[in-house]
Design an enzyme around this catalytic site. Structure first.
Site, PDB file in Angstrom:
ATOM      1  N   LYS A   1       0.879  -1.233  -0.079  1.00 53.37           N
ATOM      2  CA  LYS A   1      -0.135  -0.117   0.009  1.00 53.37           C
ATOM      3  C   LYS A   1       0.806   1.345   0.013  1.00 53.37           C
ATOM      4  O   LYS A   1       2.177   1.186   0.473  1.00 53.37           O
ATOM      5  CB  LYS A   1      -0.902  -0.068   1.232  1.00 53.37           C
ATOM      6  CG  LYS A   1      -1.778  -1.087   1.399  1.00 53.37           C
ATOM      7  CD  LYS A   1      -3.019  -1.094   0.245  1.00 53.37           C
ATOM      8  CE  LYS A   1      -3.595  -2.788  -0.023  1.00 53.37           C
ATOM      9  NZ  LYS A   1      -4.823  -2.879   0.405  1.00 53.37           N
TER      10      LYS A   1
HETATM   11  C1  LIG Z   1      -5.930  -3.628   0.809  1.00 54.26           C
HETATM   12  C2  LIG Z   1      -7.253  -3.408   0.899  1.00 54.26           C
HETATM   13  C3  LIG Z   1      -8.052  -3.882   2.022  1.00 54.26           C
HETATM   14  C4  LIG Z   1      -7.815  -4.764   3.094  1.00 54.26           C
HETATM   15  O1  LIG Z   1      -6.580  -4.683   3.866  1.00 54.26           O
HETATM   16  P1  LIG Z   1      -5.735  -5.920   4.551  1.00 54.26           P
HETATM   17  O2  LIG Z   1      -4.913  -5.080   5.175  1.00 54.26           O
HETATM   18  O3  LIG Z   1      -5.143  -6.724   3.193  1.00 54.26           O
HETATM   19  O4  LIG Z   1      -6.649  -6.642   5.124  1.00 54.26           O
HETATM   20  C5  LIG Z   1      -9.365  -3.549   1.958  1.00 54.26           C
HETATM   21  N1  LIG Z   1     -10.030  -2.767   1.008  1.00 54.26           N
HETATM   22  C6  LIG Z   1      -9.310  -2.114  -0.342  1.00 54.26           C
HETATM   23  C7  LIG Z   1      -9.686  -1.451  -1.101  1.00 54.26           C
HETATM   24  C8  LIG Z   1      -7.930  -2.536  -0.120  1.00 54.26           C
HETATM   25  O5  LIG Z   1      -7.012  -2.583  -1.385  1.00 54.26           O
END
Ligand SMILES: *Cc1c(COP(=O)(O)O)cnc(C)c1O
Length: 379
Positions: free
Chosen positions: A191
């Site tokens: 991210k």
């Molecule tokens: C990555 C992501 C999540 C979930 O995050 P995690 O930390 O992997 O549980 C939720 N919504 C979106 C749009 C994402 O890109």
């Protein structure tokens, strides 16, 4: 067959970590020596710093972004029997988060040009049970705050943002995470702000919501061994918070670098539009933080998307698809009762989209190389 060496990876995290590697290791060592692994001081410091960066008062670190959605919704009073509007074209975790809060996800189609939730379609999906709208700031672009707030006010709904792809993204002067009652972020390593493992946070300016979330993530404790509500164990590790605290001051610069790379793409790809390569629309200008840079491939380009990806890979250029199957067509969620054809724009995008390499530090020459390869392949 020998595989082609990767020339332009899809994501290159080493570029952002290298200059601050020593600082990060120092921070990790400090935690290791103090031994305050759970709910340590670095966690509280990071929670405060991140909430402030979002423009709100409270931050509650949790184990991952999925938990941030589930616990955050619960803290907002959403649960059994409540319907929550979400886009059909999102990462599956959005849907999982709603289900984990015991609420019912109601899927909505998207705008084909931006891939963001279509609020006109959302309006048609409202029922007497609808309690919240959960916009996803997909790919790093914020859903219009003014339109969201008008929508929520008109229908008496809570806004809960899935900002997992939008750390510090802005629109109309509002920062992601500050638009609704509360918001969820993920710190999954790739991210825009990534931990050295899983992590997430709920941010809110509502003291009551913060209090419930803080208790819920820690077994529902009010004080030690007094459980005021049925909670769970979902805390952001102090070690991860220490890493994130070192990275946070660099985030804005990394986002700017991504936006710059996107501008290089926009310019270089303009001439391929008539050949069927179309960049998604950016309605946020410099505040789009480009978690991903996504193009659509359609007519007159007659090559199959997978073949284009394969040929790019032969030239050492990695690509991705985010996401190839919309939520309503996922095998595990057939029980929700949706069918092919229910969300035409989401289904069309799932067929057409390709994500090109995108990370802070991706330079103009590299972008040029990607686009030239693409131009050569489609002919
Ligand atoms: C990555 C992501 C999540 C979930 O995050 P995690 O930390 O992997 O549980 C939720 N919504 C979106 C749009 C994402 O890109």
């Amino acid at each position: 067959m020998t595989s082609t060496p990767v020339k332009i990876p899809f994501v290159d995290l080493s570029l952002q970590h290298q200059p601050i590697q020593e600082q990060i290791e120092q921070a990790m060592q400090t935690v290791a020596r103090k031994g305050n692994f759970i709910l340590g001081q670095e966690l509280a410091e990071f929670e405060q710093a991140f909430a402030t960066a979002c423009g709100v008062e409270y931050g509650i670190g949790v184990a991952c972004g999925t938990d941030a959605i589930a616990i955050g919704l619960h803290a907002c009073g959403i649960g059994e029997g409540d319907e929550v509007l979400i886009p059909a074209n999102t990462f599956i975790a959005t849907l999982i988060g709603v289900l984990r809060a015991n609420a019912t996800p109601i899927l909505v189609d998207c705008d084909p040009d931006t891939a963001l939730i279509d609020l006109e379609a959302a309006e048609k999906a409202i029922s007497p049970k609808t309690k919240a709208i959960l916009p996803v700031h997909l790919y790093g672009q914020v859903v219009s705050p003014s339109q969201l707030q008008d929508f929520a006010q008109k229908h008496n709904l809570i806004i809960f943002e899935d900002a997992a792809q939008a750390h510090l993204a802005e629109r109309e002067g509002h920062r992601a995470g500050s638009i609704g009652t509360a918001a969820a972020f993920s710190f999954y390593p790739s991210k825009n702000l990534g931990a050295f493992g899983d992590g997430g946070i709920i941010v809110t300016r509502d003291e009551k919501v913060a209090k419930i979330a803080r208790s819920y993530r820690n077994y529902g404790c009010s004080t030690k061994y007094v459980h005021v509500e049925a909670g769970t164990n979902s805390r952001l590790d102090t070690l991860q918070a220490a890493v994130l605290k070192v990275k946070l001051p660099h985030l804005h610069g990394w986002n700017q670098s991504r936006n710059q790379a996107a501008q290089y793409y926009d310019r270089a790809l303009a001439s391929l539009k008539e050949k069927g390569i179309i960049s998604l629309e950016n309605q946020c200008g410099n505040s789009h933080i480009y978690h991903l840079y996504v193009v659509r491939i359609n007519s007159p380009c007659s090559l199959k998307r997978e073949d284009i990806q394969g040929k790019l890979a032969e030239e050492g250029i990695q690509t991705g698809i985010h996401y190839p199957i919309p939520c309503h067509l996922q095998p595990a969620y057939q029980f929700l009762g949706y069918n092919t054809g229910d969300f035409p724009n989401a289904e069309m995008l799932a067929q057409e989209i390709v994500s090109l390499p995108m990370y802070p530090g991706l330079n103009e020459a590299q972008v040029q190389q990607v686009v030239e390869a693409l131009a050569r392949i489609i002919g």
